[in-house]
Enzyme design. Structure first.
Site, PDB file in Angstrom:
ATOM      1  N   ASP A   1       0.862  -1.191   0.000  1.00 33.32           N
ATOM      2  CA  ASP A   1       0.000   0.000   0.000  1.00 33.32           C
ATOM      3  C   ASP A   1       0.895   1.237   0.000  1.00 33.32           C
ATOM      4  OD1 ASP A   1      -3.245   0.259   1.148  1.00 33.32           O
ATOM      5  OD2 ASP A   1      -2.013   2.056   0.862  1.00 33.32           O
TER       6      ASP A   1
ATOM      7  N   TYR B   1     -11.876   7.414 -14.889  1.00 32.32           N
ATOM      8  CA  TYR B   1     -11.840   6.318 -13.911  1.00 32.32           C
ATOM      9  C   TYR B   1     -12.508   5.077 -14.500  1.00 32.32           C
ATOM     10  CZ  TYR B   1     -12.628   3.769  -9.540  1.00 32.32           C
ATOM     11  OH  TYR B   1     -12.653   2.809  -8.548  1.00 32.32           O
TER      12      TYR B   1
ATOM     13  N   LYS C   1     -10.594   1.577 -15.380  1.00 33.31           N
ATOM     14  CA  LYS C   1     -11.065   0.311 -14.793  1.00 33.31           C
ATOM     15  C   LYS C   1     -11.489  -0.662 -15.895  1.00 33.31           C
ATOM     16  CE  LYS C   1     -10.554   0.572 -10.332  1.00 33.31           C
ATOM     17  NZ  LYS C   1      -9.720  -0.404  -9.609  1.00 33.31           N
TER      18      LYS C   1
END
Ligand code: UDP
Length: 320
Positions: free
Chosen positions: A27, A145, A149
């Site tokens: 992360d 976005y 995706k």
């Protein structure tokens, strides 16, 4: 797991640890928070690596170190994407490309988290996984976005044609404990924060746009089932709860009532928040038929119950 310190990722870490798995979390802590996984810090079963999925060499090593990969890291949230379109596109496209290429090289099974946003403005509802996607122009940043995706999904399916074992989940407005109160501004997190602080609850547009809200535990159930159901490989699954469809106006009222808040509701224009030329999805409703049939997944937590649990957890950690 990538994005393991995020809202959804950290719940998935909890579930995997409960099942006795050792987990490596990668992360970059951009929206992920250390507090979300702090309970695992000294457990010896969760290794936390701070780094980015754009770092090919790091990704290559870590994928080699594990036996399957949950890829949840992403730049998320409409407001976040609009504020930083370039960085978001890079993380969401190139980052996923790195993960998938490493999984293909190492022969690791992979699950990627996609989004109901890929359906775009939406045509018919409920939305089925194989439905057309209806997006606006490329000059509207919001759609970058959905485009990134969708590219991720294409990439996974293209790799799958060459033997990669992988599966795709499309999340529909997930909410619950550990939603980021500031970071990416999902409507549920924003309304809960505003209501608990007694601030005005900000409804954008006319408030008649609707969403379906899926409680985090149901989301995690669906995610794990998608990874573990072998015949689901190479497929896409909606993880969303159609029974919870609600307009944003009604959601504002519900959150205020459930939190016994003195907040008022204010309507604000999209332009005030997102600048000119913003486009919203009017109605977003999933079909969960495929997930039910092929994964044995259904949502169990209704909106009232989920909201109660969310408020409880929020008050406990004092996240306001
Ligand atoms: N929204 C709102 N007030 C807020 C945040 C969001 O009215 O403070 C609206 C937003 O315009 C959209 C819906 O709530 O119509 C859901 O927004 P969110 O950012 O959660 O995600 P989306 O479902 O659009 O991806």
């Amino acid at each position: 797991m990538t994005g393991g310190a995020g809202f959804i990722g950290s719940h998935l870490v909890d579930r995997l640890v409960e099942h006795g798995d050792a987990v490596i979390v990668l992360d970059d802590f951009s929206t992920g928070r250390r507090g979300n996984i702090r309970r695992h810090a000294d457990s010896g079963t969760v290794r936390i690596v701070e780094g980015t999925i754009l770092d090919d060499a790091l990704v290559e090593t870590l994928v080699g170190d594990c036996d399957r990969v949950f890829h949840l890291a992403a730049a998320v949230g409409v407001a976040h994407i609009i504020a930083n379109p370039l960085g978001s596109i890079q993380v969401n496209s190139r980052g996923t490309e790195n993960i998938l290429a490493a999984c293909a090289r190492h022969g690791r099974k992979v699950l990627i988290s996609s989004s109901s946003e890929v359906y775009g403005r939406g045509g018919r509802v409920p939305m089925h996984e194989d439905d057309d996607r209806i997006l606006g122009s490329t000059v509207i940043q919001r759609w970058s976005y959905a485009t990134a995706k969708a590219l991720d999904e294409h990439l996974l399916l293209a790799h799958a044609a060459h033997g990669l074992r992988g599966v795709i989940v499309r999340y529909f407005n997930i909410y619950g404990a550990r939603m980021d109160p500031e970071g990416y501004g999902s409507v549920m997190a924003t309304f809960v924060r505003q209501a608990l602080a007694g601030d005005p609850v900000t409804v954008y547009g006319d408030g008649l746009q609707s969403r379906c809200f899926t409680y985090i535990d149901d989301c995690i159930d669906g995610t794990v089932l998608a990874m573990e159901t072998q015949p689901a490989e190479g497929q896409v699954f909606n993880i969303g709860d159609a029974t919870t469809e609600m307009t944003i106006d009604d959601l504002a009222r519900k959150v205020i009532e459930a939190s016994s808040s003195s907040s008022t509701i204010v309507h604000e224009s999209y332009e005030q928040h997102f600048g000119a030329g913003f486009e919203d999805t009017r109605r977003r409703v999933p079909s969960a038929a495929r997930a039910a049939e092929r994964l044995g997944w259904t949502a169990h937590v209704g909106l009232d119950e989920g909201l109660r649990l969310t408020l409880e957890s929020w008050e406990q950690v004092g996240a306001v």
